[in-house]
Design an enzyme around this catalytic site. Structure first.
Site, PDB file in Angstrom:
ATOM      1  CB  THR A 172      -4.009  -3.220   5.019  1.00 17.18           C
ATOM      2  OG1 THR A 172      -4.264  -2.047   5.786  1.00 17.18           O
ATOM      3  CG2 THR A 172      -4.854  -4.364   5.549  1.00 17.18           C
ATOM      4  CE  LYS A 210      -6.747  -2.028   8.263  1.00 19.20           C
ATOM      5  NZ  LYS A 210      -7.176  -0.653   8.364  1.00 19.20           N
ATOM      6  CE  LYS A 247      -4.908  -4.409   0.868  1.00 19.34           C
ATOM      7  NZ  LYS A 247      -3.955  -3.312   0.972  1.00 19.34           N
TER       8      LYS A 247
HETATM    9  P1  NAD Z   1      -2.417   4.310  -2.772  1.00 17.33           P
HETATM   10  O1  NAD Z   1      -2.641   3.429  -3.944  1.00 17.33           O
HETATM   11  O2  NAD Z   1      -2.931   5.719  -2.800  1.00 17.33           O
HETATM   12  O3  NAD Z   1      -0.836   4.397  -2.452  1.00 17.33           O
HETATM   13  C1  NAD Z   1       0.072   3.346  -2.674  1.00 17.33           C
HETATM   14  C2  NAD Z   1       1.319   3.963  -3.309  1.00 17.33           C
HETATM   15  O4  NAD Z   1       2.306   2.947  -3.464  1.00 17.33           O
HETATM   16  C3  NAD Z   1       1.054   4.544  -4.711  1.00 17.33           C
HETATM   17  O5  NAD Z   1       1.412   5.908  -4.742  1.00 17.33           O
HETATM   18  C4  NAD Z   1       1.937   3.692  -5.618  1.00 17.33           C
HETATM   19  O6  NAD Z   1       2.509   4.417  -6.701  1.00 17.33           O
HETATM   20  C5  NAD Z   1       3.005   3.230  -4.645  1.00 17.33           C
HETATM   21  N1  NAD Z   1       3.733   2.047  -5.106  1.00 17.33           N
HETATM   22  C6  NAD Z   1       3.214   0.912  -5.635  1.00 17.33           C
HETATM   23  N2  NAD Z   1       4.223   0.048  -5.928  1.00 17.33           N
HETATM   24  C7  NAD Z   1       5.374   0.665  -5.555  1.00 17.33           C
HETATM   25  C8  NAD Z   1       6.740   0.288  -5.595  1.00 17.33           C
HETATM   26  N3  NAD Z   1       7.117  -0.906  -6.067  1.00 17.33           N
HETATM   27  N4  NAD Z   1       7.654   1.169  -5.146  1.00 17.33           N
HETATM   28  C9  NAD Z   1       7.276   2.375  -4.658  1.00 17.33           C
HETATM   29  N5  NAD Z   1       5.997   2.791  -4.593  1.00 17.33           N
HETATM   30  C10 NAD Z   1       5.063   1.936  -5.036  1.00 17.33           C
HETATM   31  O7  NAD Z   1      -2.997   3.531  -1.511  1.00 17.33           O
HETATM   32  P2  NAD Z   1      -3.324   4.112  -0.056  1.00 17.33           P
HETATM   33  O8  NAD Z   1      -4.761   4.459   0.032  1.00 17.33           O
HETATM   34  O9  NAD Z   1      -2.275   5.120   0.302  1.00 17.33           O
HETATM   35  O10 NAD Z   1      -3.127   2.793   0.812  1.00 17.33           O
HETATM   36  C11 NAD Z   1      -1.856   2.292   1.171  1.00 17.33           C
HETATM   37  C12 NAD Z   1      -2.041   1.133   2.136  1.00 17.33           C
HETATM   38  O11 NAD Z   1      -2.751   1.592   3.283  1.00 17.33           O
HETATM   39  C13 NAD Z   1      -2.840  -0.037   1.577  1.00 17.33           C
HETATM   40  O12 NAD Z   1      -2.241  -1.221   2.003  1.00 17.33           O
HETATM   41  C14 NAD Z   1      -4.228   0.171   2.174  1.00 17.33           C
HETATM   42  O13 NAD Z   1      -4.932  -1.045   2.305  1.00 17.33           O
HETATM   43  C15 NAD Z   1      -3.874   0.769   3.514  1.00 17.33           C
HETATM   44  N6  NAD Z   1      -4.938   1.588   4.101  1.00 17.33           N
HETATM   45  C16 NAD Z   1      -5.604   2.516   3.360  1.00 17.33           C
HETATM   46  C17 NAD Z   1      -6.604   3.286   3.934  1.00 17.33           C
HETATM   47  C18 NAD Z   1      -7.352   4.322   3.134  1.00 17.33           C
HETATM   48  O14 NAD Z   1      -8.362   4.831   3.623  1.00 17.33           O
HETATM   49  N7  NAD Z   1      -6.889   4.682   1.943  1.00 17.33           N
HETATM   50  C19 NAD Z   1      -6.932   3.099   5.296  1.00 17.33           C
HETATM   51  C20 NAD Z   1      -6.209   2.178   6.049  1.00 17.33           C
HETATM   52  C21 NAD Z   1      -5.217   1.421   5.438  1.00 17.33           C
END
Ligand code: NAD
Length: 290
Positions: A87, A162, A237
């Protein structure tokens, strides 16, 4: 298919695991997260992208997406598709897609709803922006990771859908919580309030499916001490993204703006960080007018 998967955190990890289970070859890269079973660890994002038919990114925000895209686009093979499921702000989604298309690649913005539970169960909903051709290429993967993929339109349309959805969600949750707190002060039983509103014109997903009052309605994070679920800081966010988009598109969104302000205060000053976004109800319970 050969797939590069970058960002294997709470959401990306189980999504990649489901692609492996369905028989695809997945090369993964993350700065810290462990690789799910069957995902080959790549040394860099570019290495994960090299030779892939589809590269999926699942990253925290638009700035990180832009940095990762700048690294992977030159490494991707011609005709491959870069599919971002994070997102992020609409402007970053459009900028990354433009760069990918200029390099002869397909590009999709495909944010999800359904949370960690949906990512694990393979029941996410994908909201997708981009060309018909790129959508057709990635559709079999959406079918594995999710239960539904809606092609919303051109680049940016997925992120637009979204943040509009989540702006409604944030505003409605606040309205539902403040109404419960008012009902309390008027001496109205919460169960009666639910019985009436859930079958009257005030009904909503937040009341009927995710009721913020413990012990009332179907099971929800309120029945589990407001443990997320969908954390308040993630709601903040998404509300901030909606306001950034509204500013950039010159749209008047006063309710969304107020919801963003209330969640900001809740997360940063009132102990809401780490609680489900429905914990707005105990917040309102404690407050008085003025
Ligand atoms: P998270 O923080 O668990 O995962 C993000 C991952 O990206 C981490 O493991 C981090 O190490 C990695 N990362 C960061 N910078 C990086 C880079 N330069 N290279 C490689 N890896 C890198 O977050 P999440 O909960 O998995 O969410 C991910 C996305 O999904 C976000 O944009 C969030 O808004 C969206 N989202 C999350 C949810 C939820 O319930 N968690 C629901 C819908 C959407």
């Amino acid at each position: 298919m050969q797939i590069g998967f970058i960002g294997l955190g709470n959401m990306g990890g189980p999504m990649a695991a489901n692609l492996v289970k369905a028989g695809h070859q997945v090369a993964g890269f993350d700065l810290v997260a462990p690789m799910p079973e069957g995902v080959t660890r790549a040394a860099t994002a570019a290495e994960a992208a090299k030779g892939a038919d589809v590269v999926i990114t699942m990253l925290p925000n638009g700035a990180i997406l832009r940095a990762v895209a700048a690294e992977v686009i030159p490494a991707m093979k011609p005709g491959a598709v870069l599919c971002d499921c994070s997102t992020v702000d609409v402007d970053s989604a459009r900028a990354v897609a433009a760069d990918a298309e200029a390099a002869g690649l397909g590009a999709l913005d495909a944010p999800v709803s359904g949370g960690i539970g949906g990512a694990t169960a393979g029941t996410l909903t994908f909201m997708v922006g981009g060309s018909d051709q790129a959508f057709a290429t990635v559709q079999p993967l959406f079918d594995i990771m999710g239960q539904k993929a809606v092609h919303c339109g051109a680049t940016g349309a997925g992120q637009a859908a979204k943040i509009c959805n989540n702006m409604i969600l944030g505003v409605t949750m606040i309205a539902t919580c403040e109404a419960f707190a008012l009902a309390d002060k008027l001496g109205l039983d919460r169960q009666k309030m639910f019985d009436v509103v859930s079958t009257s014109s005030g009904y909503s997903w937040t009341m009927n499916a995710y009721c913020p009052a413990p012990g009332v309605g179907p099971k929800s994070p309120a029945d589990n001490g407001y443990k997320p679920g969908f954390a308040s800081e993630l709601m903040l966010k998404d509300l901030n993204l909606s306001q950034q988009a509204a500013a950039s598109a010159d749209a008047d969104t006063p309710m969304g703006q107020l919801a963003a302000e209330l969640y900001k205060r809740f997360v940063e000053e009132e102990g809401g960080k780490g609680t489900d976004f429905s914990a707005m109800l105990p917040r309102f319970e404690k407050r008085h007018r003025g």
